[in-house]
Design an enzyme around this catalytic site. Structure first.
Site, PDB file in Angstrom:
ATOM      1  N   SER A   1       0.840  -1.207   0.000  1.00  0.00           N
ATOM      2  CA  SER A   1       0.000   0.000   0.000  1.00  0.00           C
ATOM      3  C   SER A   1       0.872   1.253   0.000  1.00  0.00           C
ATOM      4  O   SER A   1       2.103   1.159   0.048  1.00  0.00           O
ATOM      5  CB  SER A   1      -0.943   0.001   1.214  1.00  0.00           C
ATOM      6  OG  SER A   1      -0.254   0.401   2.374  1.00  0.00           O
TER       7      SER A   1
ATOM      8  N   SER B   1      11.731   9.637   7.817  1.00  0.00           N
ATOM      9  CA  SER B   1      10.573  10.520   8.017  1.00  0.00           C
ATOM     10  C   SER B   1      11.051  11.887   8.492  1.00  0.00           C
ATOM     11  O   SER B   1      12.038  11.977   9.253  1.00  0.00           O
ATOM     12  CB  SER B   1       9.668   9.908   9.081  1.00  0.00           C
ATOM     13  OG  SER B   1       8.786  10.881   9.577  1.00  0.00           O
TER      14      SER B   1
ATOM     15  N   TYR C   1       8.918   6.242  17.001  1.00  0.00           N
ATOM     16  CA  TYR C   1       9.034   6.192  15.539  1.00  0.00           C
ATOM     17  C   TYR C   1      10.176   7.111  15.064  1.00  0.00           C
ATOM     18  O   TYR C   1      11.053   6.717  14.298  1.00  0.00           O
ATOM     19  CB  TYR C   1       7.681   6.632  14.976  1.00  0.00           C
ATOM     20  CG  TYR C   1       7.575   6.864  13.492  1.00  0.00           C
ATOM     21  CD1 TYR C   1       7.231   5.830  12.626  1.00  0.00           C
ATOM     22  CD2 TYR C   1       7.759   8.144  12.946  1.00  0.00           C
ATOM     23  CE1 TYR C   1       7.092   6.058  11.263  1.00  0.00           C
ATOM     24  CE2 TYR C   1       7.622   8.370  11.588  1.00  0.00           C
ATOM     25  CZ  TYR C   1       7.276   7.324  10.748  1.00  0.00           C
ATOM     26  OH  TYR C   1       7.133   7.552   9.401  1.00  0.00           O
TER      27      TYR C   1
ATOM     28  N   LYS D   1      13.744   6.317  13.087  1.00  0.00           N
ATOM     29  CA  LYS D   1      14.020   6.903  11.763  1.00  0.00           C
ATOM     30  C   LYS D   1      15.320   7.720  11.822  1.00  0.00           C
ATOM     31  O   LYS D   1      16.103   7.731  10.878  1.00  0.00           O
ATOM     32  CB  LYS D   1      12.853   7.783  11.312  1.00  0.00           C
ATOM     33  CG  LYS D   1      11.550   7.018  11.034  1.00  0.00           C
ATOM     34  CD  LYS D   1      11.631   6.164   9.777  1.00  0.00           C
ATOM     35  CE  LYS D   1      10.270   5.646   9.336  1.00  0.00           C
ATOM     36  NZ  LYS D   1      10.328   4.731   8.195  1.00  0.00           N
TER      37      LYS D   1
ATOM     38  N   THR E   1      -1.587   8.409   2.792  1.00  0.00           N
ATOM     39  CA  THR E   1      -1.507   6.953   2.618  1.00  0.00           C
ATOM     40  C   THR E   1      -2.367   6.279   3.694  1.00  0.00           C
ATOM     41  O   THR E   1      -2.672   6.905   4.725  1.00  0.00           O
ATOM     42  CB  THR E   1      -0.053   6.464   2.775  1.00  0.00           C
ATOM     43  OG1 THR E   1       0.376   6.774   4.113  1.00  0.00           O
ATOM     44  CG2 THR E   1       0.886   7.108   1.780  1.00  0.00           C
TER      45      THR E   1
END
Ligand SMILES: NC(=O)c1ccc[n+]([C@@H]2O[C@H](COP(=O)([O-])OP(=O)(O)OC[C@H]3O[C@@H](n4cnc5c(N)ncnc54)[C@H](OP(=O)(O)O)[C@@H]3O)[C@@H](O)[C@H]2O)c1
Length: 470
Positions: free
Chosen positions: A199, A325, A351, A355, A386
């Site tokens: 995806s 990110s 997160y 990253k 997304t």
């Protein structure tokens, strides 16, 4: 009728010139009047393929429908062009001459009633536009773009912080797009591995690389979804060299098994895109007992890429693209905090730290793997609409929906890093919109050399630990 006849010569094989030019999705890269183009038919570019190209007019724009009516690869293609203003027949010949390719472009335009009366007045302008398009096509096919560097405007925006952040939106993409060079490198015969292709950005990347003829290995974890993605992409693009590999990338045993399968197959890898990722709002561990953000976002791409190093090296000239990110700009590398703990857990922080870690790993690998011909870069997509963003950040998604990039826009720099000739001229950089950007917007996030060394040692050590445990 207005007739245009122009020729150019290009020092490239006939097949590559034909392949690039016959795919009319490329027109915005070489025809200054075209600003959007898409293929609306399924299958490979060939007899009957159709493209919609949107072109500028002195006032507004016009949509042109191109249909391939003759297709003799790699020597000739004819396209019938239809619009409310004019019809045209474009015939393009490709001939090998003294080791170069000669491209002869013939176009016959007929204006529709009542505009036919204006043909005489419009002729000079049409011929000028045709000449300019052919100069653009030559530039695209020459494929001698300068190595990427940051523009002064982007560097200034990054220094001022807020303008830098504003470029994460679709406006940053639109702004960047104005400066981009054509991307005409042929991907035929190149093997590319893309993780997280089910995806969002991974799927958009896979579709574009498939359209450009790469041989794809798509890593996904859901067998049903994997089967559907592979068959959809084969139908849409006509590229039959697409297959899936199944792995839950947060499970190191599955990462290792995937790497073993690829190593056993022995196919050199030209490009590895480490894209799979997720932001976990709740703290959790994997079945192997690893904190899940750390497992999926840092240890997994580290372990997969390290294991595939022999296949990347075997390709001669290869590329690794790590998808990070912009969120990492908020965090400093803290090796002792890479595995988040349940107390005061914040998913966005866990997160961002991982990253940040992957960005530092990118820089370190770029240095140590230069001798092996492996270029390693990171990119961040800005803010793209997304399924991942919608489910993990619903409030952010609602608030920013109107300024989010499409998945294709978010994936553009991944594709460019994988495909563009000039993208292999730099290594160890972080890219946004095809430009190398700063890795720190805030001075307080800068790590020192010992912390970087600690990270690499920690990841090395981690591999030993889990291998022993296994
Ligand atoms: N969209 C943005 O604005 C944005 C911004 C910054 C960075 N990124 C980064 O871009 C990358 C792609 O994200 P996206 O926005 O395209 O999100 P997405 O639509 O959720 O796609 C994520 C992909 O990663 C796969 N994945 C997640 N966990 C996995 C696992 N354990 N094993 C194997 N595959 C797994 C997903 O597979 P399933 O379908 O099986 O879940 C999916 O294919 C991520 O690394 C993300 O951090 C995105």
């Amino acid at each position: 009728m207005i007739s245009l006849k122009e020729s150019i010569r290009v020092a490239r094989p006939v097949e590559e010139c034909f392949e690039y030019t016959a795919d009319f999705r490329t027109t915005p890269e070489w025809d200054a009047t075209a600003f959007k183009a898409r293929k609306i038919s399924d299958g490979p570019v060939g007899m009957g393929s159709q493209f919609v190209v949107r072109c500028k007019l002195p006032l507004g724009s016009i949509e042109l429908l191109y249909t391939i009516t003759e297709f003799e690869a790699p020597n000739m293609v004819t396209l019938q062009v239809e619009s409310w203003l004019f019809s045209a027949v474009d015939t393009i010949y490709f001939t090998e001459e003294n080791g170069e390719t000669r491209v002869d472009y013939h176009a016959d335009f007929s204006y529709k009633m009542p505009f036919a009366a204006l043909e005489g007045a419009l002729k000079t302008g049409m011929l000028r536009m045709g000449k300019s398009a052919l100069r653009g096509l030559k530039r695209a096919l020459d494929d001698s773009n300068a190595p990427p560097k940051i523009s002064s405007g982007s560097a200034r925006a990054d220094r001022l912080l807020w303008p830098g952040l504003a470029m994460f939106s679709k406006w940053g993409y639109r702004r960047g797009q104005k400066r981009w060079s054509p991307m005409s490198a042929s991907l035929k015969g190149q093997t590319m591995v893309v993780t997280g292709a089910s995806s969002g950005l991974g799927l958009a990347t896979a579709r574009e690389l498939a359209e450009r003829g790469a041989e794809l290995i798509l890593v996904m974890r859901n067998p049903k979804r994997a089967e559907a993605v592979v068959s959809e992409l084969k139908v849409e693009t006509g590229n039959s060299a697409i297959r899936a590999e199944l792995a839950d990338l947060s499970i190191m045993a599955e990462v290792d098994a995937l790497a073993d399968r690829l190593l056993k197959a022995g196919q050199p890898i030209d490009v590895l895109v480490n894209n799979a990722g997720a932001l976990f709002n709740d703290w959790g561990t994997t079945s192997e007992g690893l904190e899940q953000s750390f497992a999926l976002l840092l240890l997994s791409p580290w372990r997969l890429t390290r294991a595939l190093h022999p296949l990347l090296k075997a390709a001669g000239q290869s590329r690794v693209v790590n998808v990070v990110s912009g969120g990492m700009y908020s965090q400093k590398l803290r090796v002792d905090r890479l595995e988040a703990i349940p107390e005061n857990y914040a998913g966005a922080t866990a997160y961002a730290r991982c990253k940040r870690g992957l960005t530092v790993v990118t820089e370190e690998w770029a240095k140590s793997w230069e001798k092996d011909g492996i270029v390693v870069n990171a990119m961040h997509p800005g803010w793209a609409d997304t399924p991942g963003v919608e489910s993990a950040l619903p409030a952010f998604h609602t608030l920013t929906r109107l300024i989010l990039r499409t998945p294709e826009e978010g994936a553009d720099t991944i594709v460019w890093l994988a495909a563009a000739s000039e993208a292999s001229a730099v290594s160890g950089k972080l890219f946004l919109d095809r430009e190398p950007r700063t890795t720190h917007l805030l001075s307080k996030t800068r790590e020192d050399d010992p912390e970087r060394e600690k990270l690499m040692a920690f990841l090395e050590g981690f591999e030993l630990e889990t291998s022993i445990a296994a």
